[in-house]
Design a protein around this motif. Sequence first.
Motif, PDB file in Angstrom:
ATOM      1  N   ARG A 124      47.258  26.777  42.937  1.00  0.00           N
ATOM      2  CA  ARG A 124      46.108  27.679  42.776  1.00  0.00           C
ATOM      3  C   ARG A 124      46.570  29.147  42.730  1.00  0.00           C
ATOM      4  NH1 ARG A 124      41.256  28.843  40.978  1.00  0.00           N
ATOM      5  NH2 ARG A 124      40.038  30.225  42.288  1.00  0.00           N
ATOM      6  N   ILE A 128      46.261  31.786  39.640  1.00  0.00           N
ATOM      7  CA  ILE A 128      45.553  33.073  39.742  1.00  0.00           C
ATOM      8  C   ILE A 128      46.465  34.201  39.282  1.00  0.00           C
ATOM      9  CG2 ILE A 128      44.512  34.746  41.329  1.00  0.00           C
ATOM     10  CD1 ILE A 128      43.341  32.440  42.897  1.00  0.00           C
ATOM     11  N   GLN A 129      47.707  34.183  39.756  1.00  0.00           N
ATOM     12  CA  GLN A 129      48.652  35.220  39.318  1.00  0.00           C
ATOM     13  C   GLN A 129      48.822  35.160  37.796  1.00  0.00           C
ATOM     14  OE1 GLN A 129      50.333  37.749  41.092  1.00  0.00           O
ATOM     15  NE2 GLN A 129      50.720  38.355  38.997  1.00  0.00           N
ATOM     16  N   GLU A 133      47.698  38.003  33.843  1.00  0.00           N
ATOM     17  CA  GLU A 133      48.642  38.576  32.871  1.00  0.00           C
ATOM     18  C   GLU A 133      48.061  38.592  31.452  1.00  0.00           C
ATOM     19  OE1 GLU A 133      50.861  39.846  34.573  1.00  0.00           O
ATOM     20  OE2 GLU A 133      51.432  38.579  36.256  1.00  0.00           O
ATOM     21  N   GLY A 204      37.639  39.303  39.252  1.00  0.00           N
ATOM     22  CA  GLY A 204      36.648  40.240  38.713  1.00  0.00           C
ATOM     23  C   GLY A 204      37.202  41.346  37.839  1.00  0.00           C
ATOM     24  N   ASP A 226      48.162  46.695  42.235  1.00  0.00           N
ATOM     25  CA  ASP A 226      47.799  45.457  42.939  1.00  0.00           C
ATOM     26  C   ASP A 226      48.826  44.393  42.562  1.00  0.00           C
ATOM     27  OD1 ASP A 226      46.474  43.334  44.284  1.00  0.00           O
ATOM     28  OD2 ASP A 226      45.549  42.744  42.395  1.00  0.00           O
ATOM     29  N   ASP A 313      38.857  45.229  45.240  1.00  0.00           N
ATOM     30  CA  ASP A 313      38.254  43.892  45.329  1.00  0.00           C
ATOM     31  C   ASP A 313      39.265  42.784  45.040  1.00  0.00           C
ATOM     32  OD1 ASP A 313      35.718  44.581  46.115  1.00  0.00           O
ATOM     33  OD2 ASP A 313      34.872  44.612  44.093  1.00  0.00           O
ATOM     34  N   SER A 317      38.602  38.875  50.277  1.00  0.00           N
ATOM     35  CA  SER A 317      37.893  39.281  51.490  1.00  0.00           C
ATOM     36  C   SER A 317      38.894  39.778  52.517  1.00  0.00           C
ATOM     37  CB  SER A 317      37.147  38.095  52.096  1.00  0.00           C
ATOM     38  OG  SER A 317      36.359  37.493  51.116  1.00  0.00           O
ATOM     39  N   SER A 320      40.071  36.472  55.783  1.00  0.00           N
ATOM     40  CA  SER A 320      40.187  35.322  54.891  1.00  0.00           C
ATOM     41  C   SER A 320      41.015  34.210  55.531  1.00  0.00           C
ATOM     42  CB  SER A 320      40.835  35.771  53.581  1.00  0.00           C
ATOM     43  OG  SER A 320      41.292  34.655  52.853  1.00  0.00           O
ATOM     44  N   ASN A 322      41.822  31.615  53.818  1.00  0.00           N
ATOM     45  CA  ASN A 322      42.782  31.270  52.744  1.00  0.00           C
ATOM     46  C   ASN A 322      44.093  32.013  52.957  1.00  0.00           C
ATOM     47  OD1 ASN A 322      40.942  29.755  51.387  1.00  0.00           O
ATOM     48  ND2 ASN A 322      40.574  31.197  49.721  1.00  0.00           N
ATOM     49  N   LYS A 332      52.938  32.838  51.061  1.00  0.00           N
ATOM     50  CA  LYS A 332      52.695  34.230  50.667  1.00  0.00           C
ATOM     51  C   LYS A 332      52.850  35.107  51.904  1.00  0.00           C
ATOM     52  CE  LYS A 332      49.178  37.301  48.722  1.00  0.00           C
ATOM     53  NZ  LYS A 332      47.771  37.431  48.325  1.00  0.00           N
ATOM     54  N   ASN A 373      44.658  39.909  54.184  1.00  0.00           N
ATOM     55  CA  ASN A 373      44.210  40.599  52.965  1.00  0.00           C
ATOM     56  C   ASN A 373      43.897  42.054  53.275  1.00  0.00           C
ATOM     57  OD1 ASN A 373      44.463  38.312  51.426  1.00  0.00           O
ATOM     58  ND2 ASN A 373      42.266  37.824  51.397  1.00  0.00           N
TER      59      ASN A 373
HETATM   60  N1  BYC Z   1      37.187  38.106  41.870  1.00  0.00           N
HETATM   61  O1  BYC Z   1      39.356  34.314  50.986  1.00  0.00           O
HETATM   62  P1  BYC Z   1      39.101  35.048  49.718  1.00  0.00           P
HETATM   63  C1  BYC Z   1      48.476  41.541  38.591  1.00  0.00           C
HETATM   64  C2  BYC Z   1      37.876  34.193  45.177  1.00  0.00           C
HETATM   65  S1  BYC Z   1      47.280  41.690  39.796  1.00  0.00           S
HETATM   66  C3  BYC Z   1      36.792  36.812  41.777  1.00  0.00           C
HETATM   67  O2  BYC Z   1      38.168  36.184  49.720  1.00  0.00           O
HETATM   68  P2  BYC Z   1      41.830  34.943  49.067  1.00  0.00           P
HETATM   69  C4  BYC Z   1      48.309  42.310  37.371  1.00  0.00           C
HETATM   70  C5  BYC Z   1      39.144  33.492  45.636  1.00  0.00           C
HETATM   71  O3  BYC Z   1      39.960  33.099  44.523  1.00  0.00           O
HETATM   72  C6  BYC Z   1      47.762  40.557  41.072  1.00  0.00           C
HETATM   73  N2  BYC Z   1      37.039  35.883  42.730  1.00  0.00           N
HETATM   74  O4  BYC Z   1      40.373  35.564  49.089  1.00  0.00           O
HETATM   75  C7  BYC Z   1      47.841  43.610  37.379  1.00  0.00           C
HETATM   76  C8  BYC Z   1      38.600  32.343  46.445  1.00  0.00           C
HETATM   77  O5  BYC Z   1      38.231  31.309  45.524  1.00  0.00           O
HETATM   78  P3  BYC Z   1      38.566  29.762  45.842  1.00  0.00           P
HETATM   79  C9  BYC Z   1      47.242  39.146  40.875  1.00  0.00           C
HETATM   80  C10 BYC Z   1      37.707  36.272  43.840  1.00  0.00           C
HETATM   81  O6  BYC Z   1      41.802  33.600  48.470  1.00  0.00           O
HETATM   82  C11 BYC Z   1      47.657  44.284  36.190  1.00  0.00           C
HETATM   83  C12 BYC Z   1      37.326  32.892  47.060  1.00  0.00           C
HETATM   84  O7  BYC Z   1      36.969  34.023  46.260  1.00  0.00           O
HETATM   85  N3  BYC Z   1      47.842  38.250  41.809  1.00  0.00           N
HETATM   86  O8  BYC Z   1      49.404  40.819  38.778  1.00  0.00           O
HETATM   87  O9  BYC Z   1      42.529  35.162  50.357  1.00  0.00           O
HETATM   88  C13 BYC Z   1      47.979  43.699  34.983  1.00  0.00           C
HETATM   89  C14 BYC Z   1      37.479  33.316  48.503  1.00  0.00           C
HETATM   90  O10 BYC Z   1      38.681  34.023  48.608  1.00  0.00           O
HETATM   91  C15 BYC Z   1      38.152  37.599  44.008  1.00  0.00           C
HETATM   92  C16 BYC Z   1      47.231  37.750  42.888  1.00  0.00           C
HETATM   93  O11 BYC Z   1      46.089  38.009  43.136  1.00  0.00           O
HETATM   94  C17 BYC Z   1      37.863  38.533  42.965  1.00  0.00           C
HETATM   95  N4  BYC Z   1      38.262  39.823  43.031  1.00  0.00           N
HETATM   96  O12 BYC Z   1      42.497  36.054  48.141  1.00  0.00           O
HETATM   97  C18 BYC Z   1      48.452  42.400  34.959  1.00  0.00           C
HETATM   98  C19 BYC Z   1      48.071  36.881  43.797  1.00  0.00           C
HETATM   99  N5  BYC Z   1      38.767  37.677  45.205  1.00  0.00           N
HETATM  100  O13 BYC Z   1      40.078  29.678  45.912  1.00  0.00           O
HETATM  101  C20 BYC Z   1      48.645  41.708  36.146  1.00  0.00           C
HETATM  102  C21 BYC Z   1      47.572  35.495  43.947  1.00  0.00           C
HETATM  103  C22 BYC Z   1      38.717  36.465  45.753  1.00  0.00           C
HETATM  104  O14 BYC Z   1      37.890  29.491  47.148  1.00  0.00           O
HETATM  105  N6  BYC Z   1      46.226  35.410  44.508  1.00  0.00           N
HETATM  106  N7  BYC Z   1      38.110  35.610  44.928  1.00  0.00           N
HETATM  107  O15 BYC Z   1      37.998  29.044  44.636  1.00  0.00           O
HETATM  108  C23 BYC Z   1      45.937  35.520  45.820  1.00  0.00           C
HETATM  109  O16 BYC Z   1      46.792  35.725  46.635  1.00  0.00           O
HETATM  110  C24 BYC Z   1      44.517  35.331  46.268  1.00  0.00           C
HETATM  111  O17 BYC Z   1      43.948  34.350  45.481  1.00  0.00           O
HETATM  112  C25 BYC Z   1      43.631  36.590  46.197  1.00  0.00           C
HETATM  113  C26 BYC Z   1      42.273  36.229  46.853  1.00  0.00           C
HETATM  114  C27 BYC Z   1      44.313  37.750  46.914  1.00  0.00           C
HETATM  115  C28 BYC Z   1      43.299  37.010  44.787  1.00  0.00           C
END
Ligand code: BYC
Length: 496
Positions: A124, A128-129, A133, A204, A226, A313, A317, A320, A322, A332, A373
């Motif tokens: 997952r 998301i990462q 892109e 978002g 970010d 955003d 949250s 979290s 997660n 992570k 977070n």
């Molecule tokens: N919009 O416990 P929560 C980059 C979802 S940028 C929509 O609040 P969690 C780049 C979340 O997925 C870096 N949905 O947060 C920059 C979860 O859904 P599920 C990208 C959102 O999971 C410029 C639910 O809400 N990389 O590289 O601790 C150009 C509850 O989640 C949002 C990453 O983000 C939102 N804003 O943290 C190109 C790293 N926020 O799973 C590229 C990987 C949360 O219950 N991702 N949700 O269905 C992560 O580490 C985490 O998924 C997040 C969210 C930090 C994004």
Amino acid sequence: MSENETIRSERFVEVNYDEKIPNNVNLSGDRQLQRALEAWQPDYIDWWKEAGPAAFQDAEVYLRTAVGVDPEGWAVFDHVRMPEYRWGILLAPAVEGRTIPFGRHKGEPAWQEVPGEYRSLLRRMIVIQGDTEPASVEQQRYLGQTAPSLYDLRNLFQVNVEEGRHLWAMVYLLVKYFGRDGREEAQALLERRSADENNPRILGAFNERTPDWLSFFMFTYFTDRDGKMQLAALAQSGFDPLSRTCRFMLTEEAHHMFVGETGVSRTIQATVEAMNKAGIKDPYDVEAIRALGVIDLPTLQRKANFHISVTRDLFGSEISSNAAELYSAGLKGRFEETRIDDDHVLTNDTYPVMTVRDGEIVTEDQPALNALNSRLLDDYIKDCQGGINRWNKIIADAGIDFEITQPHKGFNRKIGEFADHYITPEGELVSAEVFESLADEWLPNAADHEFLNSLMKPVYEPGEYASWISPPRVGINNKPGDFEYVKIYSSDVIVD
Ligand code: BYC
């Protein structure tokens, strides 16, 4: 670089450009993986042509291609047609004897294969990462039509091809380590589209528009940062292939933030120079400043407010479970995890988190694991400030009384502790009505967009720049001022 060249060096991990997919992961030694990625490649090119830069597919762009994975970014520069760019798979060198640096598996050898119990959690996160892109490339699709110079046009395309490479990086992990569902996810990454009603990108901010070049610079400064923070946290991962992938991606991310920071600096430079030349001291004399063909500083602040709040955003949250599980599982880490002086398990620690209680903004101690977070967001906010200080120095040096600031953490948030509250940039809790009535002062308004649009006229003559932006101090790869960074052919600029 010739097609069949293999780059060798004793200092650097070798990247083999001899193969269809350049790589330093010995792809030819894993036929099944090679076949799966070669099957994905044409679909990727189709995606690039359909959703990547509009037109310009035949233009020759002075692009940087990484040919080694050292921190200094060993690279070659050459004029390349974008669909022919050599997107490859590059991992930072393995660290001998690396152990998992945090969480309940702390001290155990880093995983070289996916730990079964964390498979879906890991997948997952990689999805998301990966999703961000291509999303950013889609968001920037039309910007080439209004580039303020060939230098900027080239930088846009450099950022775009590297985001494409970052997609490759995540797809490699999915296809190599997650079998059939990994392959399905890789396909789905090419099918979602930024802002598509039925199949949007996951997070978002990646469904917002990037309508003009000021947005592009703000995006690459704030939103790519970010990327830096998240990649830095993932680079700590106990899953070693993810760690090595992210470590290399971070070197590319740094260039994107450079494009953003200097883009805004050059915009400010043009503004303050024009103001001084016209004898305008008041930064709020907006009409007179806009008449000079430059962007007034209050508009710049509103743009910053938008990109900063939308990007905050992306940290999810503040509280979290997660995030707690990702950390405890060893998948992570925190920003600069290995430099932090604590037990790296965090079960007995707390972290102060800002929230709203009984109509007041307060800071409360929360279990540190649940607050990860929030902590990463705080690190991000600190990391944003350096460039903002440099922007303010340009304004102060020009003798103009204006300071760009970061809005309060709770301003304009849709996710997390502040999502249901209305908070001004200064940090005052207000009603929805008050917020709505003043939103045009804090966020880009219709008149701002109209004005910015009026400035967005392409400048494609080598060495020339739109009125609203200063030339860069140095060229890419030390090229002279009138260097033809993009060789455009007449058919290139027609939008489909
Ligand atoms: N919009 O416990 P929560 C980059 C979802 S940028 C929509 O609040 P969690 C780049 C979340 O997925 C870096 N949905 O947060 C920059 C979860 O859904 P599920 C990208 C959102 O999971 C410029 C639910 O809400 N990389 O590289 O601790 C150009 C509850 O989640 C949002 C990453 O983000 C939102 N804003 O943290 C190109 C790293 N926020 O799973 C590229 C990987 C949360 O219950 N991702 N949700 O269905 C992560 O580490 C985490 O998924 C997040 C969210 C930090 C994004």
